[in-house]
Design an enzyme around this catalytic site. Structure first.
Site, mmCIF file in Angstrom:
data_model
loop_
_atom_site.group_PDB
_atom_site.id
_atom_site.type_symbol
_atom_site.label_atom_id
_atom_site.label_comp_id
_atom_site.label_asym_id
_atom_site.label_seq_id
_atom_site.Cartn_x
_atom_site.Cartn_y
_atom_site.Cartn_z
ATOM 1 C CG ASP A 155 -0.395 2.415 -5.817
ATOM 2 O OD1 ASP A 155 0.080 2.351 -4.663
ATOM 3 O OD2 ASP A 155 -0.476 3.480 -6.462
ATOM 4 C CG ASP A 353 2.349 4.084 -0.742
ATOM 5 O OD1 ASP A 353 1.319 3.647 -1.295
ATOM 6 O OD2 ASP A 353 3.192 4.778 -1.343
#
Length: 474
Positions: A155, A353
């Site tokens: 992430d 992201d």
């Protein structure tokens, strides 16, 4: 005899009508197909066979990316190449993914607004039926001495890496591999509360002078345990001693079957920051499609595979350093620029992201994108869309579909054509435009993983650059 002639004539007339009907139907269909093709610029259009919609979900070994021994293999956590047991978890449907996405985008906007001194953004109070963990792609790394293989979600929007640890005194969820056992490793050590690494950002308590960390995520999931150091093995020839991570003792939420998270943000606790001297704050990945093969994650400037890399500017906000900011200049649909005001993307900042699935855009930008896309798809039958999608089509009556290319224009004249798999998403019997609009005009864009598919995305944090290279994985 006359009756026979009448009967024969009637039969001939009937079959002539059938023939004319079939021919006219073919002509209408051909005209519809030809009209669709002639009404658009084929240089800025994807020609897609509907027989490939949806694609067949069969794992195929990629011919690029993870064949390099310095790469980690990346797979979609719910895809055919994942080794995680999908039968033991409830795979989220599209509605649940969209709810999770909205919670994450609200969380990003809230942090950005706070860092810029703006009024706090009030996140939606909508909750998931069960708490789904953010992030769609996983890698397998080794932890400890001797090493234990663990599958982690990676992430770019998170900093601290963590995994579940025995004895899990406060409760752990069911994961695929055995939980990490610190007592079996000769290289494990706890971090003391007096250590500078026990920062106020992650410290929640002390237990016998050991630093206790706590991290919460946008979907309500959280992890808590001991802050520790351990040997991290990325590849057979790449090890990192003294890697700071969270040894989770209480992990609340349904995370799936993975063992935890690998944090690739820009904060001090992330893997990128911890390996800055070794890798120069440089890493890259390629995200495969859900039904594709495999991608890769690599560290260091020598790990790239694409020969078509183009670099744009990578921004930074001093008060919110964990995110990666991307310089969006404009968007084009079918070769036509939308001519969006630059202030739409620069007022709060736009973030790239890996943990957000669908790209969200400022309200005005999304409205312009939707309008241009609908105009160029006007030949196709529309369907009632599932919220928050508002542009969906029934493509069942076509052999070939002409989809206008959507291109993101970034700083330094870097243009990125979103692949066909990143433009439409299947929802039941329809296909929807795979973008969403922000409810607030003043919130920036979030460039999600669905639109990053098949590109090598290169993060050169030290050099302030973000690169894109097409066709890096299948």
């Amino acid at each position: 005899m006359g009756g026979l002639r009448a009967t024969s004539f009637s039969s001939i007339f009937f079959w002539c009508l059938v023939f004319l009907f079939l021919v006219s139907s073919d002509l209408v269909y051909a005209y519809k197909e030809r009209g669709t093709a002639e009404s658009i610029n084929l240089n800025h259009t994807y020609i897609v066979q509907t027989s490939s919609l949806p694609p067949s979900c069969v794992c195929r070994n990629s011919t690029t990316g993870h064949t390099n021994r310095k790469h980690l293999k990346v797979v979609h956590r719910h895809g055919p190449c994942s080794h995680l047991d999908q039968h033991k978890i409830q795979v989220p449907n599209l509605t649940q993914i969209l709810i999770q996405d909205q919670l994450r985008v609200n969380w990003i906007h809230s942090r950005l607004a706070k860092s810029l001194g703006q009024d706090a953004f009030q996140a939606s109070t909508t909750t998931l039926p069960t708490k789904w963990f953010t992030g769609s792609y996983v890698v397998t790394v080794g932890l400890g001495t001797p090493k234990e293989d663990l599958t982690l979600v990676f992430d770019t929007g998170s900093d601290l890496s963590w995994t579940q640890c025995e004895p899990c005194a406060d409760g752990c969820y069911d994961q695929q591999e055995p939980k990490f056992n610190p007592s079996s490793s000769t290289s494990y050590s706890n971090v003391s509360c007096s250590s500078v690494q026990c920062s106020r950002d992650i410290k929640i308590d002390c237990a016998s002078s050991t630093c206790v960390y706590g991290v919460s995520y946008s979907d309500g999931s959280k992890t808590r345990g001991f802050l520790a150091k351990e040997r991290l093995t990325l590849t057979s020839s790449d090890e990192l001693d003294g890697f700071l991570f969270g040894c989770g003792q209480h992990n609340d939420g349904i995370f799936g079957r993975e063992a935890g998270l690998l944090g690739l943000g820009r904060g001090a606790e992330s893997l990128v920051s911890q390996t800055a001297q070794k890798y120069g704050s440089f890493f890259s990945y390629c995200l495969p499609t859900l039904c594709g093969s495999t991608g890769f994650l690599s560290f260091g400037s020598g790990g790239g595979t694409s020969n078509s890399l183009k670099f744009t500017n990578l921004g930074q906000h001093a008060d919110e350093p964990s995110f990666y900011y991307i310089d969006i200049v404009d968007i084009s649909v079918g070769g036509q620029n939308l001519n969006l005001p630059s202030s739409l993307f620069s007022s709060q900042g736009s973030v790239i992201d890996s943990g957000t699935v669908f790209t969200s855009l400022p309200k005005t930008a999304y409205a312009a994108l939707r309008s241009a896309f609908q105009q160029q798809m006007s030949n196709y039958l529309t369907k009632s869309p599932p919220a928050p999608f508002d542009t969906c089509y029934d493509l069942s009556g076509y052999n070939t579909v002409y989809i206008p290319k959507i291109t993101f224009l970034f700083g330094n004249n870097v243009n990125v054509d979103i692949v066909p798999e990143g433009i439409l998403v299947e929802s039941a019997t329809e296909y929807c435009l795979a973008f969403v609009g922000n409810s607030d005009e003043n919130r920036g864009a979030t460039f999600g993983s669905y639109q990053q598919q098949k590109y090598e995305v290169v993060y050169d944090a030290a050099g302030g650059r973000l690169g894109f290279g097409a066709g890096a994985c299948d």
